[in-house]
Design a protein around this motif. Structure first.
Motif, PDB file in Angstrom:
ATOM      1  N   PHE A 160     -15.004   1.936  67.029  1.00 34.19           N
ATOM      2  CA  PHE A 160     -14.772   2.359  68.398  1.00 34.19           C
ATOM      3  C   PHE A 160     -14.225   1.070  69.215  1.00 34.19           C
ATOM      4  O   PHE A 160     -13.286   1.196  69.986  1.00 34.19           O
ATOM      5  CB  PHE A 160     -15.913   2.886  68.760  1.00 34.19           C
ATOM      6  CG  PHE A 160     -16.591   4.161  68.123  1.00 34.19           C
ATOM      7  CD1 PHE A 160     -15.479   5.005  67.438  1.00 34.19           C
ATOM      8  CD2 PHE A 160     -17.961   4.554  68.199  1.00 34.19           C
ATOM      9  CE1 PHE A 160     -16.203   6.210  66.791  1.00 34.19           C
ATOM     10  CE2 PHE A 160     -18.404   5.474  67.441  1.00 34.19           C
ATOM     11  CZ  PHE A 160     -17.797   6.362  66.996  1.00 34.19           C
ATOM     12  N   ALA A 161     -14.871   0.106  69.105  1.00 35.89           N
ATOM     13  CA  ALA A 161     -14.408  -0.989  69.791  1.00 35.89           C
ATOM     14  C   ALA A 161     -13.112  -1.520  69.598  1.00 35.89           C
ATOM     15  O   ALA A 161     -12.245  -1.900  70.389  1.00 35.89           O
ATOM     16  CB  ALA A 161     -15.339  -2.369  69.621  1.00 35.89           C
ATOM     17  N   ALA A 162     -12.754  -1.521  68.200  1.00 32.03           N
ATOM     18  CA  ALA A 162     -11.218  -1.919  67.797  1.00 32.03           C
ATOM     19  C   ALA A 162     -10.512  -1.046  68.260  1.00 32.03           C
ATOM     20  O   ALA A 162      -9.315  -1.491  68.571  1.00 32.03           O
ATOM     21  CB  ALA A 162     -11.485  -1.948  66.296  1.00 32.03           C
ATOM     22  N   LYS A 163     -10.570   0.091  68.430  1.00 40.04           N
ATOM     23  CA  LYS A 163      -9.897   1.323  68.866  1.00 40.04           C
ATOM     24  C   LYS A 163      -9.576   1.013  70.254  1.00 40.04           C
ATOM     25  O   LYS A 163      -8.401   1.007  71.072  1.00 40.04           O
ATOM     26  CB  LYS A 163     -10.373   2.524  68.624  1.00 40.04           C
ATOM     27  CG  LYS A 163      -9.283   3.688  68.886  1.00 40.04           C
ATOM     28  CD  LYS A 163      -9.726   4.982  68.273  1.00 40.04           C
ATOM     29  CE  LYS A 163      -8.545   6.037  68.406  1.00 40.04           C
ATOM     30  NZ  LYS A 163      -9.070   7.407  67.884  1.00 40.04           N
ATOM     31  N   ALA A 164     -10.532   0.647  71.065  1.00 40.60           N
ATOM     32  CA  ALA A 164     -10.482   0.471  72.581  1.00 40.60           C
ATOM     33  C   ALA A 164      -9.618  -0.624  72.834  1.00 40.60           C
ATOM     34  O   ALA A 164      -8.839  -0.579  73.723  1.00 40.60           O
ATOM     35  CB  ALA A 164     -11.898   0.418  73.186  1.00 40.60           C
ATOM     36  N   VAL A 165      -9.992  -1.733  72.004  1.00 37.55           N
ATOM     37  CA  VAL A 165      -9.012  -3.081  72.311  1.00 37.55           C
ATOM     38  C   VAL A 165      -7.579  -2.695  71.925  1.00 37.55           C
ATOM     39  O   VAL A 165      -6.774  -3.126  72.945  1.00 37.55           O
ATOM     40  CB  VAL A 165      -9.698  -4.073  71.310  1.00 37.55           C
ATOM     41  CG1 VAL A 165      -8.622  -5.359  71.261  1.00 37.55           C
ATOM     42  CG2 VAL A 165     -11.028  -4.530  71.746  1.00 37.55           C
ATOM     43  N   SER A 166      -7.529  -2.064  71.067  1.00 36.85           N
ATOM     44  CA  SER A 166      -5.833  -1.558  70.672  1.00 36.85           C
ATOM     45  C   SER A 166      -5.091  -0.669  71.667  1.00 36.85           C
ATOM     46  O   SER A 166      -4.098  -0.914  71.977  1.00 36.85           O
ATOM     47  CB  SER A 166      -5.817  -0.949  69.326  1.00 36.85           C
ATOM     48  OG  SER A 166      -6.172  -1.903  68.330  1.00 36.85           O
TER      49      SER A 166
END
Length: 288
Positions: free
Chosen positions: A269-275
C-alpha cells in the motif's frame, strides 16, 4: 526479542509510518481545514496531530513533537483553537485520511480483503502498546476506532507511529541530541528531511541549522562536509536500537508471522501511495 533482527524497524519505516504520514503532505487535509476557516496548511497539520490532546498550547506541542522551533509553533498554537475545536480538527483529519487513501490507492484497493486483513493485523499489534510515559500515543489511543477497513488501518498506523515516536523522544534525550541536532543527524543519514524542508515545515532558520551542525562537529559526530562520522553513525544506530527496544511490545504481541504479513501488505500500500505522489520528491535526503 523473538522477532528477526530489525524486523519491526523495517516494517515501521517501510509500511506503518508512510501510510500514516500521507496525511501531512495531503492537499485533502488543507481542503478540509480550509472549509472550517483554517486556511494555512502548517496550522492544519499541527492542530490535526495535537487535537487528540485537547486544546493544548505551544509548550505541550513543543514537548511532545520535539523537533519544531518554538516560535514557529507559537504562531499557530493555541490561536487555532479560536477558530476550530479539537473535535472538529480530529473529524476533519479523518475525512482527509479517507479522501487521501481513496485518491492514492484507488477504490478497489480500499475495498479489498487485503486492506481489511492489514487493518486487523495492525490493530492486533496495538494491543501490545502501553500508555505510560507516552503522551501522544495515549491521547490517540483514547479515540474511537473507525469502522471502515482503510480508516481502521490508518488509525492503527497512527497509534503505532505515535507509540514508537514517544519512545524515540526518550531515546533522543538519552543520546543527548536536541531537537535540531536530531533533525540534522537524521538528514545526514540520507533518510531524513533536507535543510530546505527542515526550514519549511519545522520552522528553523539557516543560522539555527548551521549552529547545530557546528555543535555536532565539535562532538565529533559530523565532519566538515556535513556527513556523519563513524561516531555519528554509531550514535544514530544506538538511537535506533534503543527506539526498537522501547517499541518492541506491539510487534512481539503480533508475532513474526503476523508482522511479516503486515509488512508485506502495508508495504505494498505504501509503495502504491508513493508512486501516486503521496510525498514530495525533493523533501528527503542530504541535498539542501
Amino acid at each position: 526479542m523473538t522477532l528477526p533482527e530489525h524486523a519491526a524497524r523495517r516494517a515501521w519505516h517501510g509500511a506503518i509510518n508512510p501510510l500514516h504520514a500521507t496525511i501531512y503532505f495531503s492537499p485533502d487535509l488543507t481542503a478540509e481545514f480550509a472549509a472550517l476557516g483554517v486556511d494555512d496548511h502548517s496550522r492544519a497539520a499541527l492542530s490535526s496531530r495535537a487535537a487528540a490532546m485537547g486544546a493544548v498550547g505551544t509548550g505541550t506541542v513543543a514537548a511532545t513533537f520535539y523537533n519544531y522551533r518554538y516560535d514557529y509553533l507559537a504562531r499557530h498554537l493555541p490561536a487555532v483553537w479560536d477558530t476550530i475545536t479539537p473535535e472538529q480538527a480530529l473529524a476533519a483529519r479523518l475525512r482527509a485520511a479517507d479522501r487521501t487513501l481513496r485518491r492514492l490507492l484507488g477504490e478497489d484497493t480500499v475495498a479489498s480483503p487485503e486492506m481489511a486483513e492489514a487493518a486487523d493485523l495492525a490493530l492486533r499489534a496495538t494491543e501490545g502498546c502501553t500508555r505510560h510515559a507516552r503522551t501522544l500515543y495515549a491521547a490517540h489511543a483514547d479515540l474511537p476506532v473507525p469502522t471502515q477497513p482503510h480508516l481502521r488501518l490508518w488509525h492503527a498506523t497512527t497509534l503505532l507511529r505515535e507509540h514508537r515516536g514517544d519512545g524515540h523522544v526518550a531515546a533522543l534525550l538519552l543520546a543527548g541530541l536536541d531537537p535540531l541536532e536530531a533533525l540534522v543527524t537524521h538528514s545526514a543519514t540520507g533518510r531524513g528531511m533536507n535543510a530546505k524542508w527542515i526550514k519549511a515545515v519545522r520552522g528553523w532558520e539557516q543560522e539555527d541549522i548551521d549552529a547545530a551542525a557546528a555543535r555536532l562537529r565539535a562532538r565529533g559526530l559530523l565532519d566538515e562536509e556535513g556527513d556523519l562520522t563513524a561516531e555519528g553513525t554509531a550514535v544514530r544506530e544506538r538511537l535506533e536500537d534503543e527506539t526498537d527496544r522501547l517499541d518492541a511490545a506491539p510487534y512481539e504481541h503480533l508475532g513474526a508471522e503476523g508482522l511479516a504479513r503486515l509488512a508485506e501488505l502495508g508495504g505494498g500500500f505504501a509503495a502504491k501511495a508513493v508512486s501516486a505522489g503521496a510525498f514530495p520528491s525533493n523533501a528527503f535526503g542530504k541535498a539542501a
